[in-house]
Design a protein around this motif. Structure first.
Motif, PDB file in Angstrom:
ATOM      1  N   LEU A 251       0.846  -1.185   0.000  1.00 11.39           N
ATOM      2  CA  LEU A 251       0.000   0.000   0.000  1.00 11.39           C
ATOM      3  C   LEU A 251       0.885   1.240   0.000  1.00 11.39           C
ATOM      4  CD1 LEU A 251      -3.136   0.445   0.187  1.00 11.39           C
ATOM      5  CD2 LEU A 251      -2.765   0.979   2.590  1.00 11.39           C
ATOM      6  N   THR A 252       0.666   2.136  -0.960  1.00 11.27           N
ATOM      7  CA  THR A 252       1.500   3.339  -1.056  1.00 11.27           C
ATOM      8  C   THR A 252       0.813   4.568  -0.498  1.00 11.27           C
ATOM      9  OG1 THR A 252       0.691   3.737  -3.307  1.00 11.27           O
ATOM     10  CG2 THR A 252       2.732   2.471  -3.074  1.00 11.27           C
ATOM     11  N   SER A 253      -0.523   4.593  -0.473  1.00 15.72           N
ATOM     12  CA  SER A 253      -1.260   5.703   0.115  1.00 15.72           C
ATOM     13  C   SER A 253      -2.663   5.227   0.448  1.00 15.72           C
ATOM     14  CB  SER A 253      -1.316   6.898  -0.840  1.00 15.72           C
ATOM     15  OG  SER A 253      -1.987   6.563  -2.034  1.00 15.72           O
ATOM     16  N   GLY A 254      -3.335   5.964   1.353  1.00 15.84           N
ATOM     17  CA  GLY A 254      -4.683   5.575   1.744  1.00 15.84           C
ATOM     18  C   GLY A 254      -4.684   4.454   2.768  1.00 15.84           C
ATOM     19  N   ARG A 255      -5.673   3.592   2.693  1.00 17.14           N
ATOM     20  CA  ARG A 255      -5.826   2.489   3.653  1.00 17.14           C
ATOM     21  C   ARG A 255      -6.406   1.276   2.954  1.00 17.14           C
ATOM     22  NH1 ARG A 255     -11.233   2.146   4.541  1.00 17.14           N
ATOM     23  NH2 ARG A 255     -12.488   4.044   4.195  1.00 17.14           N
ATOM     24  N   MET A 256      -6.443   0.152   3.663  1.00 19.36           N
ATOM     25  CA  MET A 256      -7.026  -1.071   3.127  1.00 19.36           C
ATOM     26  C   MET A 256      -8.560  -0.996   3.159  1.00 19.36           C
ATOM     27  SD  MET A 256      -4.616  -3.130   2.167  1.00 19.36           S
ATOM     28  CE  MET A 256      -5.391  -4.758   2.140  1.00 19.36           C
ATOM     29  N   PRO A 257      -9.242  -1.651   2.225  1.00 17.47           N
ATOM     30  CA  PRO A 257     -10.716  -1.646   2.225  1.00 17.47           C
ATOM     31  C   PRO A 257     -11.284  -2.229   3.513  1.00 17.47           C
ATOM     32  CG  PRO A 257      -9.864  -2.445   0.132  1.00 17.47           C
ATOM     33  CD  PRO A 257      -8.692  -2.363   1.071  1.00 17.47           C
ATOM     34  N   GLU A 258     -12.362  -1.624   4.013  1.00 22.37           N
ATOM     35  CA  GLU A 258     -13.020  -2.095   5.229  1.00 22.37           C
ATOM     36  C   GLU A 258     -14.380  -2.718   4.940  1.00 22.37           C
ATOM     37  OE1 GLU A 258     -13.185   1.294   7.775  1.00 22.37           O
ATOM     38  OE2 GLU A 258     -11.010   1.321   8.142  1.00 22.37           O
ATOM     39  N   ASN A 259     -14.875  -2.568   3.693  1.00 19.16           N
ATOM     40  CA  ASN A 259     -16.139  -3.202   3.312  1.00 19.16           C
ATOM     41  C   ASN A 259     -16.111  -3.486   1.816  1.00 19.16           C
ATOM     42  OD1 ASN A 259     -17.289  -0.785   1.832  1.00 19.16           O
ATOM     43  ND2 ASN A 259     -17.059   0.097   3.905  1.00 19.16           N
ATOM     44  N   ASP A 260     -17.183  -4.084   1.312  1.00 19.36           N
ATOM     45  CA  ASP A 260     -17.226  -4.521  -0.088  1.00 19.36           C
ATOM     46  C   ASP A 260     -17.461  -3.393  -1.073  1.00 19.36           C
ATOM     47  OD1 ASP A 260     -16.805  -7.052   0.808  1.00 19.36           O
ATOM     48  OD2 ASP A 260     -18.934  -7.640   0.769  1.00 19.36           O
ATOM     49  N   ARG A 261     -17.638  -2.161  -0.604  1.00 24.68           N
ATOM     50  CA  ARG A 261     -17.815  -1.039  -1.517  1.00 24.68           C
ATOM     51  C   ARG A 261     -16.562  -0.157  -1.580  1.00 24.68           C
ATOM     52  NH1 ARG A 261     -21.084  -3.924  -2.749  1.00 24.68           N
ATOM     53  NH2 ARG A 261     -23.309  -3.616  -3.147  1.00 24.68           N
TER      54      ARG A 261
ATOM     55  N   GLY B 169      -7.457   3.572  -1.430  1.00 27.70           N
ATOM     56  CA  GLY B 169      -6.009   3.399  -1.324  1.00 27.70           C
ATOM     57  C   GLY B 169      -5.391   3.036  -2.652  1.00 27.70           C
ATOM     58  N   THR B 170      -4.092   3.235  -2.734  1.00 29.02           N
ATOM     59  CA  THR B 170      -3.340   2.860  -3.936  1.00 29.02           C
ATOM     60  C   THR B 170      -2.197   1.941  -3.534  1.00 29.02           C
ATOM     61  OG1 THR B 170      -1.830   4.752  -3.786  1.00 29.02           O
ATOM     62  CG2 THR B 170      -3.863   5.074  -5.010  1.00 29.02           C
ATOM     63  N   TYR B 171      -1.801   1.089  -4.473  1.00 31.33           N
ATOM     64  CA  TYR B 171      -0.707   0.151  -4.205  1.00 31.33           C
ATOM     65  C   TYR B 171       0.289   0.181  -5.359  1.00 31.33           C
ATOM     66  CZ  TYR B 171      -3.344  -2.841  -7.394  1.00 31.33           C
ATOM     67  OH  TYR B 171      -4.015  -3.335  -8.481  1.00 31.33           O
ATOM     68  N   GLY B 172       1.506  -0.191  -5.068  1.00 30.38           N
ATOM     69  CA  GLY B 172       2.554  -0.220  -6.077  1.00 30.38           C
ATOM     70  C   GLY B 172       2.741  -1.619  -6.623  1.00 30.38           C
ATOM     71  N   LYS B 173       3.120  -1.683  -7.902  1.00 35.74           N
ATOM     72  CA  LYS B 173       3.380  -2.978  -8.538  1.00 35.74           C
ATOM     73  C   LYS B 173       4.867  -3.294  -8.442  1.00 35.74           C
ATOM     74  CE  LYS B 173      -0.252  -2.367 -11.989  1.00 35.74           C
ATOM     75  NZ  LYS B 173      -0.553  -2.347 -13.431  1.00 35.74           N
ATOM     76  N   PRO B 174       5.253  -4.395  -7.821  1.00 29.90           N
ATOM     77  CA  PRO B 174       6.677  -4.719  -7.709  1.00 29.90           C
ATOM     78  C   PRO B 174       7.280  -5.264  -8.996  1.00 29.90           C
ATOM     79  CG  PRO B 174       5.370  -6.445  -6.720  1.00 29.90           C
ATOM     80  CD  PRO B 174       4.407  -5.364  -7.118  1.00 29.90           C
ATOM     81  N   GLY B 175       6.451  -5.558  -9.986  1.00 30.62           N
ATOM     82  CA  GLY B 175       6.985  -6.076 -11.250  1.00 30.62           C
ATOM     83  C   GLY B 175       7.495  -7.491 -11.142  1.00 30.62           C
ATOM     84  N   SER B 176       6.865  -8.301 -10.328  1.00 26.95           N
ATOM     85  CA  SER B 176       7.321  -9.666 -10.105  1.00 26.95           C
ATOM     86  C   SER B 176       6.621 -10.636 -11.047  1.00 26.95           C
ATOM     87  CB  SER B 176       7.042 -10.074  -8.657  1.00 26.95           C
ATOM     88  OG  SER B 176       5.650  -9.998  -8.405  1.00 26.95           O
ATOM     89  N   SER B 177       7.075 -11.875 -11.018  1.00 31.45           N
ATOM     90  CA  SER B 177       6.455 -12.916 -11.841  1.00 31.45           C
ATOM     91  C   SER B 177       5.157 -13.389 -11.200  1.00 31.45           C
ATOM     92  CB  SER B 177       7.414 -14.096 -11.997  1.00 31.45           C
ATOM     93  OG  SER B 177       8.600 -13.682 -12.628  1.00 31.45           O
ATOM     94  N   ASN B 178       4.327 -14.067 -11.976  1.00 28.78           N
ATOM     95  CA  ASN B 178       3.074 -14.590 -11.460  1.00 28.78           C
ATOM     96  C   ASN B 178       3.330 -15.496 -10.264  1.00 28.78           C
ATOM     97  OD1 ASN B 178       1.597 -13.306 -13.392  1.00 28.78           O
ATOM     98  ND2 ASN B 178       1.536 -15.024 -14.784  1.00 28.78           N
ATOM     99  N   GLY B 179       2.505 -15.331  -9.243  1.00 26.18           N
ATOM    100  CA  GLY B 179       2.608 -16.197  -8.091  1.00 26.18           C
ATOM    101  C   GLY B 179       3.432 -15.624  -6.971  1.00 26.18           C
ATOM    102  N   THR B 180       4.288 -14.643  -7.248  1.00 26.71           N
ATOM    103  CA  THR B 180       5.130 -14.087  -6.199  1.00 26.71           C
ATOM    104  C   THR B 180       4.349 -13.111  -5.340  1.00 26.71           C
ATOM    105  OG1 THR B 180       7.026 -14.308  -7.679  1.00 26.71           O
ATOM    106  CG2 THR B 180       7.317 -12.939  -5.747  1.00 26.71           C
TER     107      THR B 180
END
Length: 274
Positions: free
Chosen positions: A5-15, A54-65
């Protein structure tokens, strides 16, 4: 997800959802999404109004990591079940390792399972990943190698042009030196010595200016492609080839200059210069 997570927060509900930082809080884009903004998610079955928290960063990893790999939007399991009722499995990938001696039979069995699976299941093998990375690096490094050859040719042309211009501008001086007794051997030694000085100067410039640039590019490529510093290896063969080509060219130019002067007598050459 919380680790990325790079900014904001994690979701707390389904919306509430997360957006990849490539599509959020980006002032360079006309359609970037701000924290707290309401957006509509649309599928073939339903449309939901959700809030980006919230927003998250992509680490650029392979599938499954990592679970985020190439996903642009992350939603909760509850919202996924509500919007896409046919979803039954929320596992992103399975990493399956097998005995190398049984690789063919295991791969064939997995391919059969993936082909007959009711939902969009696919098989991505280590060999396919290796082929993709090999092709990717070949294209990138091939482009850099092509750029290096262009710089190499530019340096050779520039050196030839400088040598010929210098020799043409000194025609009178060379004629005077020959008229006062300079032998063909001495003239050849003078031109060769000057040519070798140009070669030495060019090689020093290439080493002093080119090596730091190459190390910087190598470090950047390693961090961009592999997430680590890639060790730099000095191109001894290419450098020797570069110096060798310059030496040969300077020798040929010296020989051509001397032979051209021998075609006319000293008096004729002095007249031409005048």
């Amino acid at each position: 997800m919380a680790q990325h997570l790079t900014s904001g927060r994690m979701p707390e509900n389904d919306r509430e959802i997360l957006i990849a930082d490539a599509y959020a809080n980006n002032p360079d884009s006309n359609n970037f999404i701000q924290l707290g903004e309401e957006i509509e998610l649309e599928t073939e079955e339903d449309t939901m109004t959700v809030t980006m928290v919230g927003t998250y960063g992509k680490p650029g990893s392979s599938n499954g990591t990592y679970a985020l790999d190439s996903a642009a939007v992350m939603i909760t399991e509850g919202l996924a079940r509500e919007m896409i009722s046919s979803v039954e499995n929320f596992d992103y990938t399975w990493v399956i390792s097998a005995d190398p001696n049984k690789e063919d039979s295991v791969t064939a069995a997995l391919e059969s399972v993936a082909t007959n699976a009711p939902s969009g299941m696919g098989l991505y093998t280590y060999a396919e990943e290796l082929d993709f990375l090999t092709l990717q690096q070949a294209v990138i490094f091939g482009g850099l190698q092509g750029l290096s050859w262009m710089i190499f040719l530019f340096g050779v042309v520039n050196l030839v042009n400088m040598t010929l211009s210098n020799q043409l501008s000194r025609r009178r001086e060379l004629c005077m030196m020959r008229s006062v007794g300079m032998t063909k051997r001495q003239l050849y030694q003078v031109l060769t010595a000057e040519g070798m000085f140009y070669v030495l100067f060019s090689a020093v410039i290439a080493l002093v200016a080119g090596t730091p640039v190459a190390i910087g590019i190598c470090r950047w490529m390693g961090e961009a492609m592999m997430g680590q510093v890639m060790p730099y290896q000095f191109p001894v063969g290419s450098m020797l080839l570069y110096i060798g080509v310059l030496v040969v060219l300077e020798l040929l130019l010296s020989i051509c200059t001397i032979r051209k002067q021998e075609q006319n007598s000293l008096i004729e050459q002095m007249r031409l210069v005048e």
